[in-house]
Design an enzyme around this catalytic site. Sequence first.
Site, PDB file in Angstrom:
ATOM      1  N   PRO A  19       0.442  10.631   0.533  1.00 53.55           N
ATOM      2  CA  PRO A  19       0.597  12.041   0.921  1.00 53.55           C
ATOM      3  C   PRO A  19       1.204  12.821  -0.237  1.00 53.55           C
ATOM      4  CG  PRO A  19       2.295  10.677   1.957  1.00 53.55           C
ATOM      5  CD  PRO A  19       1.360   9.749   1.248  1.00 53.55           C
ATOM      6  N   CYS A 103      10.944  11.722   0.454  1.00 58.16           N
ATOM      7  CA  CYS A 103      10.885  12.957  -0.336  1.00 58.16           C
ATOM      8  C   CYS A 103      12.227  13.241  -1.018  1.00 58.16           C
ATOM      9  CB  CYS A 103      10.475  14.139   0.538  1.00 58.16           C
ATOM     10  SG  CYS A 103      10.351  15.653  -0.438  1.00 58.16           S
ATOM     11  N   LYS A 142       7.459   5.756   5.447  1.00 57.33           N
ATOM     12  CA  LYS A 142       7.325   5.690   3.988  1.00 57.33           C
ATOM     13  C   LYS A 142       8.722   5.833   3.401  1.00 57.33           C
ATOM     14  CE  LYS A 142       4.664   7.676   0.177  1.00 57.33           C
ATOM     15  NZ  LYS A 142       5.512   8.733  -0.394  1.00 57.33           N
ATOM     16  N   GLY A 204       3.524   3.385  -6.178  1.00 53.51           N
ATOM     17  CA  GLY A 204       4.222   3.765  -7.403  1.00 53.51           C
ATOM     18  C   GLY A 204       3.458   3.386  -8.649  1.00 53.51           C
ATOM     19  N   ARG A 228      -0.440  10.204  -7.806  1.00 46.49           N
ATOM     20  CA  ARG A 228      -0.789  11.060  -8.942  1.00 46.49           C
ATOM     21  C   ARG A 228      -1.959  10.547  -9.764  1.00 46.49           C
ATOM     22  NH1 ARG A 228       4.863  10.619 -11.398  1.00 46.49           N
ATOM     23  NH2 ARG A 228       4.493   8.612 -10.400  1.00 46.49           N
TER      24      ARG A 228
HETATM   25  C1  LIG Z   1       3.149  16.790  -5.841  1.00 48.02           C
HETATM   26  C2  LIG Z   1       3.631  15.652  -4.983  1.00 48.02           C
HETATM   27  C3  LIG Z   1       3.823  15.861  -3.637  1.00 48.02           C
HETATM   28  C4  LIG Z   1       4.279  14.817  -2.817  1.00 48.02           C
HETATM   29  N1  LIG Z   1       4.412  15.028  -1.475  1.00 48.02           N
HETATM   30  C5  LIG Z   1       4.755  13.995  -0.652  1.00 48.02           C
HETATM   31  C6  LIG Z   1       4.756  14.150   0.770  1.00 48.02           C
HETATM   32  O1  LIG Z   1       4.421  15.201   1.319  1.00 48.02           O
HETATM   33  N2  LIG Z   1       5.145  13.071   1.510  1.00 48.02           N
HETATM   34  C7  LIG Z   1       5.505  11.877   0.942  1.00 48.02           C
HETATM   35  O2  LIG Z   1       5.849  10.930   1.649  1.00 48.02           O
HETATM   36  N3  LIG Z   1       5.472  11.705  -0.397  1.00 48.02           N
HETATM   37  C8  LIG Z   1       5.089  12.722  -1.196  1.00 48.02           C
HETATM   38  N4  LIG Z   1       4.994  12.519  -2.546  1.00 48.02           N
HETATM   39  C9  LIG Z   1       5.215  11.178  -3.092  1.00 48.02           C
HETATM   40  C10 LIG Z   1       3.896  10.392  -3.157  1.00 48.02           C
HETATM   41  O3  LIG Z   1       3.386  10.158  -1.866  1.00 48.02           O
HETATM   42  C11 LIG Z   1       4.098   9.039  -3.876  1.00 48.02           C
HETATM   43  O4  LIG Z   1       5.050   8.294  -3.161  1.00 48.02           O
HETATM   44  C12 LIG Z   1       4.581   9.208  -5.308  1.00 48.02           C
HETATM   45  O5  LIG Z   1       3.849  10.202  -5.995  1.00 48.02           O
HETATM   46  C13 LIG Z   1       4.482   7.878  -6.054  1.00 48.02           C
HETATM   47  O6  LIG Z   1       3.169   7.445  -6.164  1.00 48.02           O
HETATM   48  P1  LIG Z   1       2.346   7.613  -7.555  1.00 48.02           P
HETATM   49  O7  LIG Z   1       3.196   7.005  -8.634  1.00 48.02           O
HETATM   50  O8  LIG Z   1       1.054   6.879  -7.307  1.00 48.02           O
HETATM   51  O9  LIG Z   1       2.171   9.082  -7.758  1.00 48.02           O
HETATM   52  C14 LIG Z   1       4.566  13.550  -3.376  1.00 48.02           C
HETATM   53  C15 LIG Z   1       4.360  13.357  -4.743  1.00 48.02           C
HETATM   54  C16 LIG Z   1       3.901  14.377  -5.549  1.00 48.02           C
HETATM   55  C17 LIG Z   1       3.681  14.109  -7.018  1.00 48.02           C
END
Ligand SMILES: Cc1cc2nc3c(=O)[nH]c(=O)nc-3n(C[C@H](O)[C@H](O)[C@H](O)COP(=O)(O)O)c2cc1C
Length: 328
Positions: A19, A103, A142, A204, A228
């Site tokens: 998300p 978050c 989460k 992650g 991301r």
């Molecule tokens: C712009 C942005 C918005 C995010 N919004 C949420 C969210 O609404 N809910 C949530 O549980 N995590 C949120 N996250 C965290 C992501 O779900 C994820 O845990 C985090 O980006 C790590 O994963 P990655 O390294 O693959 O990006 C957000 C991350 C980003 C970068």
Amino acid sequence: MAVLTVGGREIACPVSLAPMAGVADSAFRQLCKEFGCGLLTSEMVSAKALTMSDRKTKDLLRRAPIEAPFAIQLFGDDPEIMARAAELVMAWKPDFIDINMGCPAPKIAGNGSGSSLMKNPPLAAAIVRAVVAAVEVPVTVKIRKGWDEHSVNAVEVALLCQEAGAAAVAVHGKTREQMYAPPVDRAVIRQVKEALSVPVIGNGEIDSPEAAAQMFAETGCDGIMVGRGALGRPWLFAQINEYLQTGEVCTRPTPRQKMACLLRQAELAIAHKGEKRAMAEMRKHAAWYFKGGRGASKLRAKAGTLTTYQALEEMTKEALDLGCLENG
Ligand SMILES: Cc1cc2nc3c(=O)[nH]c(=O)nc-3n(C[C@H](O)[C@H](O)[C@H](O)COP(=O)(O)O)c2cc1C
């Protein structure tokens, strides 16, 4: 590739989209699904705002039929309000309710919600218990590694959530203090996996097929969640699935296909939000698609001024003329 079963519900592909508020909207989620992503989750929704019937909040719950299976993610710090919000969102027929305990944003964590719940495991468990009692669908959570390096408690929080009825736990292997900065701690995800009997989803820094395989191999997790790494590259889901199944990647979109994908995302966003709002939100997405090659920085700057679909179309032609997408 193993099917992921959460609370008795089968998710055909164990590679899900994380998300992402303000980013992983319906248009982007639809593209990810078309490229073979498993579970999709809404942007986080405020339980409190929902119970106050906020129109903008409800708008976040709209989705297209292709977006399935689908989880609605709630954030909040009050078990009763979270339970009431969960009951309310059942009108949108989600397959799962997910609870945000990760978050790091001050306006969320500062109010006792999101990652702040990592500091209050009994409250985290009380929220899960209340939501589980309120709805028929499986409830997932989460979490993060912990609040900071001095309070790494993912295993404790995950166990309490499981005891309270959570059907799966996603672990972002970073502390709140780290925000989004590397490294991701796969060892802590492994510890959670070893401690729990419900499925654990590793999250992650998964930005390539190899990183996806590494997350599975090093943690033993049941599923993974990609955030991301998929921005401006929704085809990453196809590449990850191919690599996990065969050890090779066949999907290599051409620059023309990449631009077609960007335009399609814009069309879907316009259908949902209207051109003005959609194109303002597409600015950052366009910049992600233009990332990586020669001439990209100029195009990225230009993407920041987008207001119309026509301008985006012209920009994609310019990108192809510049030949700046080969490495993207
Ligand atoms: C712009 C942005 C918005 C995010 N919004 C949420 C969210 O609404 N809910 C949530 O549980 N995590 C949120 N996250 C965290 C992501 O779900 C994820 O845990 C985090 O980006 C790590 O994963 P990655 O390294 O693959 O990006 C957000 C991350 C980003 C970068």
